[in-house]
Design a protein around this motif. Sequence first.
Motif, PDB file in Angstrom:
ATOM      1  N   UNK A 186    -101.820  40.929 -26.090  1.00 25.18           N
ATOM      2  CA  UNK A 186    -101.368  39.638 -26.600  1.00 25.18           C
ATOM      3  C   UNK A 186     -99.959  39.308 -26.112  1.00 25.18           C
ATOM      4  N   UNK A 187     -99.099  40.302 -26.040  1.00 26.01           N
ATOM      5  CA  UNK A 187     -97.744  40.071 -25.529  1.00 26.01           C
ATOM      6  C   UNK A 187     -97.784  39.643 -24.062  1.00 26.01           C
ATOM      7  N   UNK A 241     -93.910  34.798 -26.229  1.00 22.64           N
ATOM      8  CA  UNK A 241     -93.355  34.154 -27.417  1.00 22.64           C
ATOM      9  C   UNK A 241     -92.689  32.837 -27.017  1.00 22.64           C
ATOM     10  N   UNK A 242     -92.742  31.879 -27.911  1.00 22.28           N
ATOM     11  CA  UNK A 242     -92.196  30.555 -27.638  1.00 22.28           C
ATOM     12  C   UNK A 242     -90.689  30.541 -27.906  1.00 22.28           C
ATOM     13  N   UNK A 276     -82.777  24.993 -28.041  1.00 25.48           N
ATOM     14  CA  UNK A 276     -82.056  24.451 -26.897  1.00 25.48           C
ATOM     15  C   UNK A 276     -82.897  23.590 -25.984  1.00 25.48           C
ATOM     16  N   UNK A 277     -84.102  23.205 -26.397  1.00 34.38           N
ATOM     17  CA  UNK A 277     -84.946  22.360 -25.560  1.00 34.38           C
ATOM     18  C   UNK A 277     -84.761  20.897 -25.954  1.00 34.38           C
ATOM     19  N   UNK A 327     -98.703  21.333 -22.197  1.00 34.40           N
ATOM     20  CA  UNK A 327     -99.187  22.577 -21.571  1.00 34.40           C
ATOM     21  C   UNK A 327    -100.041  23.376 -22.552  1.00 34.40           C
ATOM     22  N   UNK A 328     -99.563  23.448 -23.798  1.00 33.65           N
ATOM     23  CA  UNK A 328    -100.317  24.197 -24.813  1.00 33.65           C
ATOM     24  C   UNK A 328    -101.669  23.534 -25.078  1.00 33.65           C
ATOM     25  N   UNK A 329    -101.719  22.218 -25.118  1.00 32.20           N
ATOM     26  CA  UNK A 329    -102.989  21.510 -25.325  1.00 32.20           C
ATOM     27  C   UNK A 329    -103.942  21.760 -24.159  1.00 32.20           C
TER      28      UNK A 329
END
Length: 181
Positions: A47-48, A53-54, A58-59, A70-72
């Motif tokens: 999984x790692x 990790x997200x 700072x975005x 991207x996640x969708x």
Amino acid sequence: MSEAPSKPKPKISASRRLFLKTKLLKKAMTMLENEKQFRKDERERILEERVPSLVMSGLTLQDLQNLCKELHQKIDVVDEERYDVNSKVTKNDVEIQDLSQKIFELKGKMKRPNLRRVRVSADAMLGALLGCKVKESVDFKANLKTVKKEEEKKEEVTDWRKNVESMSGMEGRKKLFDAGQ
């Protein structure tokens, strides 16, 4: 040679056998726990690797929107794969069931299902036989033929005291005999 030995004696005593059984069970339990721990560690490691990790601190707003897109897209790809795998599994299950049914048929050991008694009204039975719903109730008694019953001959009831004198003696018996013929 006249007596046959009933059971040969075991080479290991009962207490030693029990001790060995408990040792084997303890060893098997520790191996099972180690295997579970190894699987858990392996799962976390994979999984790692696959899902980093997200980092959202700072975005900017534009960067967050791009990350969501991207996640969708990744979710859509995973859903497509899941759907494909699920359809393959259901197809294989149906095929396995068909093949097992063919095996049973070839063996000739068909299980008869338990049948239940079902109460069906006359209208429902006609609907099942005719293939459609019968709108008007059918009166079965109206369609039956009528049969006229012959009325039994009734003897006239007369006063028995008058009849006793005429039936007494041999003449009376002769009258009964003649009446029967």
